[in-house]
Write an enzyme that holds these catalytic residues in place. Sequence first.
Site, PDB file in Angstrom:
ATOM      1  N   HIS A  76     -38.740  12.193 -38.189  1.00 37.37           N
ATOM      2  CA  HIS A  76     -37.287  12.269 -38.331  1.00 37.37           C
ATOM      3  C   HIS A  76     -36.646  11.248 -39.273  1.00 37.37           C
ATOM      4  O   HIS A  76     -35.597  10.681 -38.964  1.00 37.37           O
ATOM      5  CB  HIS A  76     -36.635  12.174 -36.940  1.00 37.37           C
ATOM      6  CG  HIS A  76     -35.421  13.048 -36.803  1.00 37.37           C
ATOM      7  ND1 HIS A  76     -34.152  12.616 -37.176  1.00 37.37           N
ATOM      8  CD2 HIS A  76     -35.275  14.316 -36.353  1.00 37.37           C
ATOM      9  CE1 HIS A  76     -33.290  13.598 -36.937  1.00 37.37           C
ATOM     10  NE2 HIS A  76     -33.940  14.633 -36.445  1.00 37.37           N
ATOM     11  N   HIS A  79     -39.767  20.112 -38.532  1.00 36.29           N
ATOM     12  CA  HIS A  79     -38.595  19.223 -38.566  1.00 36.29           C
ATOM     13  C   HIS A  79     -39.023  17.793 -38.907  1.00 36.29           C
ATOM     14  O   HIS A  79     -38.452  16.836 -38.390  1.00 36.29           O
ATOM     15  CB  HIS A  79     -37.875  19.293 -37.214  1.00 36.29           C
ATOM     16  CG  HIS A  79     -36.498  18.697 -37.192  1.00 36.29           C
ATOM     17  ND1 HIS A  79     -35.544  18.965 -38.152  1.00 36.29           N
ATOM     18  CD2 HIS A  79     -35.904  17.839 -36.315  1.00 36.29           C
ATOM     19  CE1 HIS A  79     -34.429  18.295 -37.855  1.00 36.29           C
ATOM     20  NE2 HIS A  79     -34.617  17.602 -36.758  1.00 36.29           N
ATOM     21  N   HIS A 132     -30.079  20.833 -29.674  1.00 38.78           N
ATOM     22  CA  HIS A 132     -31.256  19.966 -29.547  1.00 38.78           C
ATOM     23  C   HIS A 132     -31.845  20.111 -28.148  1.00 38.78           C
ATOM     24  O   HIS A 132     -31.115  19.920 -27.165  1.00 38.78           O
ATOM     25  CB  HIS A 132     -30.859  18.520 -29.828  1.00 38.78           C
ATOM     26  CG  HIS A 132     -30.352  18.315 -31.231  1.00 38.78           C
ATOM     27  ND1 HIS A 132     -29.066  18.613 -31.597  1.00 38.78           N
ATOM     28  CD2 HIS A 132     -30.986  17.884 -32.356  1.00 38.78           C
ATOM     29  CE1 HIS A 132     -28.910  18.359 -32.896  1.00 38.78           C
ATOM     30  NE2 HIS A 132     -30.051  17.928 -33.389  1.00 38.78           N
ATOM     31  N   ASP A 177     -33.558  21.698 -32.243  1.00 41.09           N
ATOM     32  CA  ASP A 177     -34.282  20.683 -33.019  1.00 41.09           C
ATOM     33  C   ASP A 177     -34.804  19.540 -32.152  1.00 41.09           C
ATOM     34  O   ASP A 177     -34.335  19.326 -31.036  1.00 41.09           O
ATOM     35  CB  ASP A 177     -33.337  20.065 -34.071  1.00 41.09           C
ATOM     36  CG  ASP A 177     -33.027  21.021 -35.210  1.00 41.09           C
ATOM     37  OD1 ASP A 177     -33.394  22.199 -35.125  1.00 41.09           O
ATOM     38  OD2 ASP A 177     -32.405  20.560 -36.190  1.00 41.09           O
ATOM     39  N   ASP A 178     -35.729  18.802 -32.722  1.00 37.13           N
ATOM     40  CA  ASP A 178     -36.211  17.490 -32.228  1.00 37.13           C
ATOM     41  C   ASP A 178     -37.267  17.548 -31.132  1.00 37.13           C
ATOM     42  O   ASP A 178     -37.782  16.526 -30.724  1.00 37.13           O
ATOM     43  CB  ASP A 178     -35.069  16.566 -31.770  1.00 37.13           C
ATOM     44  CG  ASP A 178     -34.118  16.196 -32.903  1.00 37.13           C
ATOM     45  OD1 ASP A 178     -34.330  16.687 -34.042  1.00 37.13           O
ATOM     46  OD2 ASP A 178     -33.166  15.442 -32.665  1.00 37.13           O
TER      47      ASP A 178
HETATM   48 ZN    ZN Z   1     -33.186  16.384 -35.815  1.00 36.10          ZN
END
Ligand code: ZN
Length: 349
Positions: free
Chosen positions: A210, A206, A297, A155-156
């Site tokens: 955020h 995603h 991540h 993620d991210d």
């Molecule tokens: Zn995240």
Amino acid sequence: MYATRILAGLVTVVAAAGLLGDVSPVGGTLSAKQVAVQEVKRSEKLVTLGDLTANQNHRLAAIRQAARQQILTQTKAKRSQVAEVYRMALPTKFTVQAGLTKQGVRLNLAANTFGLSEIVIPYQQLKGKILNHYLPKAQRTTKQNQSKVIALTFDDGPDSKLTPKLLKILKRNNVHATFFEVGQSVTKYPQISRAVLRAGNELGNHSWNHPDFATIGTKKTVSQINRTNAAIYQATGQLPEYVRPPYGAITKAEGVAIEQPIIRWSIDSKDWSYLNKAKDIKAVVGAARSGGIILMHDVHAQSVAAVPSIIRQLKAKGYRFVTVSQLLNNQTLPGLQYFERGDSRTAGK
Ligand code: ZN
């Protein structure tokens, strides 16, 4: 419930092919062009969306999701038109009719700025979405694979340095993963998002920047998702199939509104809290289970550095690495969230 749609001028061709039963010949002379148009359409089976989905709203939403991709692909739409594809009216009633053609499911469209009166969604895009028996054999889902598989998800990203580094590690180990990217970073580094997909990985949404969806409300959540879908579409030419909400937080109403399957996880590396390669490895390998979805991540150097050992140790335990869609056998529907193989729940739970 089936009905056969018969098009003027094709009666002879179709009847000769033995496809029609009770046919009344249609008079009039047709130009070659008209015949060509009709040959494309030819005879098709008419069904209702209720037939295709067994009157399940999650499946109907999946048809709308596939329709959006098809509209964008077919019209080679620009990024600025992605918002329009989410605004336009797509069928919400089970009584609406669709045509089963050789190429896919044909849907009539309400007036729209794309200038399309209908689309044909390829069957491949409807795998695991509409009922199996309406699909050609090659596109049907088969029994869930119970082999020892696990999915790495990151993620991210995309991160300008770490994501390319991770892609090299995955390639070297012949492993594919699933990346849930943040829209504002996709816009910054579209070439990295393209590289993620080009290498055979999957790419999901995603959010734009955020936030915690559970606190911002449905309208802002939909905007976060669709803005990111537009960024990913511009970068890759594809709308992402999946959404992973930041912190895994999403309400039921939001889950329904975004009309994409939600992917959660079952093995949390907590890598952001350790920022420590050895602890990351221990957390993931220690909690690994067959059918699991690992959360990491690709914006932390320690996490990326941990990946070679994680892959090596899990392969030694007999695991095979797969993407999320492989793990879930393509059987993912909007409004539902998936934690691991065999564990799907309504959004908000
Ligand atoms: Zn995240």
